[in-house]
Design a protein around this motif. Structure first.
Motif, mmCIF file in Angstrom:
data_model
loop_
_atom_site.group_PDB
_atom_site.id
_atom_site.type_symbol
_atom_site.label_atom_id
_atom_site.label_comp_id
_atom_site.label_asym_id
_atom_site.label_seq_id
_atom_site.Cartn_x
_atom_site.Cartn_y
_atom_site.Cartn_z
ATOM 1 N N ALA A 159 0.813 -1.215 0.000
ATOM 2 C CA ALA A 159 0.000 0.000 0.000
ATOM 3 C C ALA A 159 0.847 1.265 0.000
ATOM 4 O O ALA A 159 0.544 2.241 -0.703
ATOM 5 N N ASP A 160 1.926 1.281 0.755
ATOM 6 C CA ASP A 160 2.732 2.495 0.856
ATOM 7 C C ASP A 160 3.524 2.788 -0.405
ATOM 8 O O ASP A 160 4.083 3.881 -0.545
ATOM 9 N N SER A 161 3.559 1.821 -1.338
ATOM 10 C CA SER A 161 4.191 2.100 -2.629
ATOM 11 C C SER A 161 3.302 2.981 -3.499
ATOM 12 O O SER A 161 3.782 3.617 -4.437
ATOM 13 N N VAL A 162 2.030 3.029 -3.166
ATOM 14 C CA VAL A 162 1.095 3.891 -3.886
ATOM 15 C C VAL A 162 1.141 5.303 -3.324
ATOM 16 O O VAL A 162 1.140 6.295 -4.057
ATOM 17 N N GLN A 163 1.188 5.404 -2.000
ATOM 18 C CA GLN A 163 1.321 6.697 -1.323
ATOM 19 C C GLN A 163 1.901 6.447 0.057
ATOM 20 O O GLN A 163 1.449 5.546 0.779
ATOM 21 N N ALA A 164 2.897 7.216 0.439
ATOM 22 C CA ALA A 164 3.556 7.027 1.731
ATOM 23 C C ALA A 164 2.540 7.118 2.871
ATOM 24 O O ALA A 164 1.732 8.060 2.925
ATOM 25 N N GLY A 165 2.540 6.130 3.753
ATOM 26 C CA GLY A 165 1.660 6.134 4.905
ATOM 27 C C GLY A 165 0.242 5.685 4.630
ATOM 28 O O GLY A 165 -0.597 5.687 5.544
ATOM 29 N N LEU A 166 -0.041 5.271 3.389
ATOM 30 C CA LEU A 166 -1.412 4.927 3.031
ATOM 31 C C LEU A 166 -1.939 3.762 3.855
ATOM 32 O O LEU A 166 -3.083 3.792 4.326
ATOM 33 N N GLY A 167 -1.139 2.740 4.059
ATOM 34 C CA GLY A 167 -1.604 1.567 4.789
ATOM 35 C C GLY A 167 -2.046 1.896 6.197
ATOM 36 O O GLY A 167 -3.108 1.446 6.656
ATOM 37 N N PHE A 276 -14.592 1.181 -2.548
ATOM 38 C CA PHE A 276 -14.040 1.367 -3.889
ATOM 39 C C PHE A 276 -12.551 1.701 -3.840
ATOM 40 O O PHE A 276 -11.798 1.333 -4.747
ATOM 41 N N LEU A 277 -12.119 2.355 -2.785
ATOM 42 C CA LEU A 277 -10.691 2.585 -2.624
ATOM 43 C C LEU A 277 -9.956 1.247 -2.528
ATOM 44 O O LEU A 277 -8.939 1.029 -3.198
ATOM 45 N N LEU A 278 -10.483 0.334 -1.715
ATOM 46 C CA LEU A 278 -9.786 -0.938 -1.507
ATOM 47 C C LEU A 278 -9.801 -1.826 -2.743
ATOM 48 O O LEU A 278 -8.779 -2.454 -3.067
ATOM 49 N N THR A 279 -10.942 -1.911 -3.427
ATOM 50 C CA THR A 279 -10.961 -2.762 -4.616
ATOM 51 C C THR A 279 -10.098 -2.165 -5.728
ATOM 52 O O THR A 279 -9.425 -2.899 -6.459
ATOM 53 N N ARG A 280 -10.069 -0.836 -5.835
ATOM 54 C CA ARG A 280 -9.193 -0.216 -6.830
ATOM 55 C C ARG A 280 -7.720 -0.382 -6.442
ATOM 56 O O ARG A 280 -6.872 -0.597 -7.312
ATOM 57 N N LEU A 281 -7.440 -0.287 -5.157
ATOM 58 C CA LEU A 281 -6.068 -0.491 -4.710
ATOM 59 C C LEU A 281 -5.614 -1.914 -5.010
ATOM 60 O O LEU A 281 -4.498 -2.137 -5.516
ATOM 61 N N TRP A 284 -5.067 -2.157 -8.694
ATOM 62 C CA TRP A 284 -3.873 -1.382 -9.062
ATOM 63 C C TRP A 284 -2.603 -2.202 -8.837
ATOM 64 O O TRP A 284 -1.661 -2.159 -9.627
ATOM 65 N N LEU A 285 -2.630 -2.988 -7.773
ATOM 66 C CA LEU A 285 -1.460 -3.785 -7.405
ATOM 67 C C LEU A 285 -1.429 -5.157 -8.069
ATOM 68 O O LEU A 285 -0.377 -5.798 -8.092
ATOM 69 N N ASN A 286 -2.578 -5.613 -8.632
ATOM 70 C CA ASN A 286 -2.666 -7.003 -9.075
ATOM 71 C C ASN A 286 -3.207 -7.222 -10.480
ATOM 72 O O ASN A 286 -3.316 -8.385 -10.896
ATOM 73 N N THR A 287 -3.565 -6.189 -11.246
ATOM 74 C CA THR A 287 -4.086 -6.422 -12.596
ATOM 75 C C THR A 287 -3.026 -7.099 -13.459
ATOM 76 O O THR A 287 -1.887 -6.629 -13.526
ATOM 77 N N PRO A 288 -3.362 -8.207 -14.121
ATOM 78 C CA PRO A 288 -2.366 -8.925 -14.928
ATOM 79 C C PRO A 288 -1.891 -8.107 -16.118
ATOM 80 O O PRO A 288 -2.656 -7.340 -16.705
ATOM 81 N N PRO A 295 -6.319 -0.081 -14.993
ATOM 82 C CA PRO A 295 -6.756 0.010 -13.595
ATOM 83 C C PRO A 295 -7.039 1.460 -13.208
ATOM 84 O O PRO A 295 -6.379 2.383 -13.677
ATOM 85 N N LYS A 296 -8.021 1.650 -12.340
ATOM 86 C CA LYS A 296 -8.409 2.990 -11.918
ATOM 87 C C LYS A 296 -7.623 3.396 -10.681
ATOM 88 O O LYS A 296 -7.337 2.581 -9.815
ATOM 89 N N ASP A 297 -7.295 4.668 -10.606
ATOM 90 C CA ASP A 297 -6.458 5.191 -9.537
ATOM 91 C C ASP A 297 -7.178 5.098 -8.196
ATOM 92 O O ASP A 297 -8.216 5.739 -7.995
ATOM 93 N N PRO A 298 -6.660 4.328 -7.242
ATOM 94 C CA PRO A 298 -7.336 4.216 -5.944
ATOM 95 C C PRO A 298 -7.337 5.523 -5.163
ATOM 96 O O PRO A 298 -8.200 5.742 -4.308
ATOM 97 N N LEU A 299 -6.386 6.414 -5.447
ATOM 98 C CA LEU A 299 -6.313 7.653 -4.682
ATOM 99 C C LEU A 299 -7.459 8.600 -4.991
ATOM 100 O O LEU A 299 -7.719 9.533 -4.222
ATOM 101 N N ASP A 300 -8.167 8.377 -6.089
ATOM 102 C CA ASP A 300 -9.384 9.152 -6.335
ATOM 103 C C ASP A 300 -10.357 8.980 -5.173
ATOM 104 O O ASP A 300 -11.018 9.931 -4.740
#
Length: 319
Positions: A159-167, A276-281, A284-288, A295-300
């Motif tokens: 999670a923190d690779s998407v945004q620092a401290g996100l997890g 929707f944040l979690l499913t997008r996250l 974002w991390l797992n789409t083949p 993939p849609k940006d979870p930070l939206d």
């Protein structure tokens, strides 16, 4: 909508031989959305959508989804009608997946949401809720509050690779949301994913609601909260209370929200944003690689969630 599974000409012709929808004229993939493989299908019998069910759809749920659509269509709601094969089945195998054909609905979804879209949207959502009341079977919300913590745990290592401290933020916020989650509000069949790309407009009016593959039996007001998230934020993630008022006015013209439902709107909107944040996250991390989908940006939804966390009561949404 998206394309994960390719369909050969030979497999398609064998599949279509089960149906009485005419001769194939055109066939192309639809590269929007993130869930199932979808194709636009044109035959001498008309226009249709072919769907192959992918990763998140439990095959055991498919009869419920299609049964609900048949029920809603019979109640006069404009939604895709599953097409039955010659043997009466509306689900058949194709390319190693389970597939269905549904009718095509005319219209286009709004790329830019205007206030004028929101009141009809609210009315359509209320009509969906009312139309579903005669459908007896139920389906648990597989992406409801009980699923959010396990989903977050799958995402935390990256999670923190998407945004620092996100997890850490998501863990703290989720604990607060689940502790405050209401359990005694009115329940019925909900769409649970009524985003703008699932609502078609034609000549200024709603011509159809599509993509019922997250539909379930859950809190009506949660469905309203999903729509507040999806329809009432601007591109800079500011909340447009005028759109919210219009959406709620349209909804309440057909189904009144109780005082308890109104009071719960902030936490319901928080939960909808978290879902929707979690499913997008996760996507974002797992789409083949190679999937015909972006993939849609979870930070939206991180930005939407921050607004809802600051909402003190239903007045934040115009009530």
């Amino acid at each position: 909508m998206a394309v994960y599974t390719e369909v050969t000409d030979e497999a398609l012709m064998e599949f279509l031989a089960r149906y009485e929808i005419g001769t194939l004229l055109a066939f192309r993939g639809i590269a929007e959305g993130v869930e199932n493989s979808n194709y636009a299908l044109k035959t001498t019998g008309g226009d249709f959508i072919l769907t192959l069910y992918e990763k998140r759809v439990n095959p055991e749920d498919l009869p419920w989804f299609l049964g609900l659509m048949e029920h809603l269509a019979a109640q006069g709601l404009s939604c895709p009608l599953p097409v039955r094969a010659r043997d009466g089945q509306n689900l058949n195998p194709l390319a190693g997946k389970i597939a269905a054909i549904t009718t095509f609905l005319p219209g286009v979804w709004p790329r830019r949401i205007l206030v004028e879209h929101c009141e009809p949207l609210g009315a359509a959502l209320a009509k969906l809720h009312l139309a579903g009341q005669g459908f007896a079977p139920t389906r648990r919300n597989g992406l409801g509050p009980d699923s959010w913590e396990p989903l977050l745990q799958k995402c935390l290592p990256q999670a923190d690779s998407v945004q620092a401290g996100l997890g850490g933020e998501l863990s703290a916020w989720l604990a607060g949301i689940t502790a405050a989650w209401p359990r005694d509000l009115p329940v019925g069949h909900i769409h649970a994913d009524l985003f703008p790309d699932n609502v078609f407009f034609l000549n200024g009016e709603i011509s159809g609601l599509i993509d019922f593959y997250f539909a379930c039996t859950d809190l009506y007001a949660y469905d309203v909260a999903v729509c507040l998230n999806a329809w009432c934020f601007e591109r800079d993630f500011s909340f447009n209370i005028t759109k919210s008022r219009a959406l709620l006015r349209g909804y309440m013209a057909h189904r009144a929200l109780s005082g308890a439902e109104q009071a719960a709107l902030p936490v319901l909107a928080q939960g909808a944003a978290m879902r929707f944040l979690l499913t997008r996250l996760y996507d974002w991390l797992n789409t083949p690689e190679g999937a015909m989908v972006t993939p849609k940006d979870p930070l939206d939804y991180y930005r939407r969630l921050r607004f809802h966390l600051a909402a003190r009561d239903a007045s934040a949404y115009g009530l």
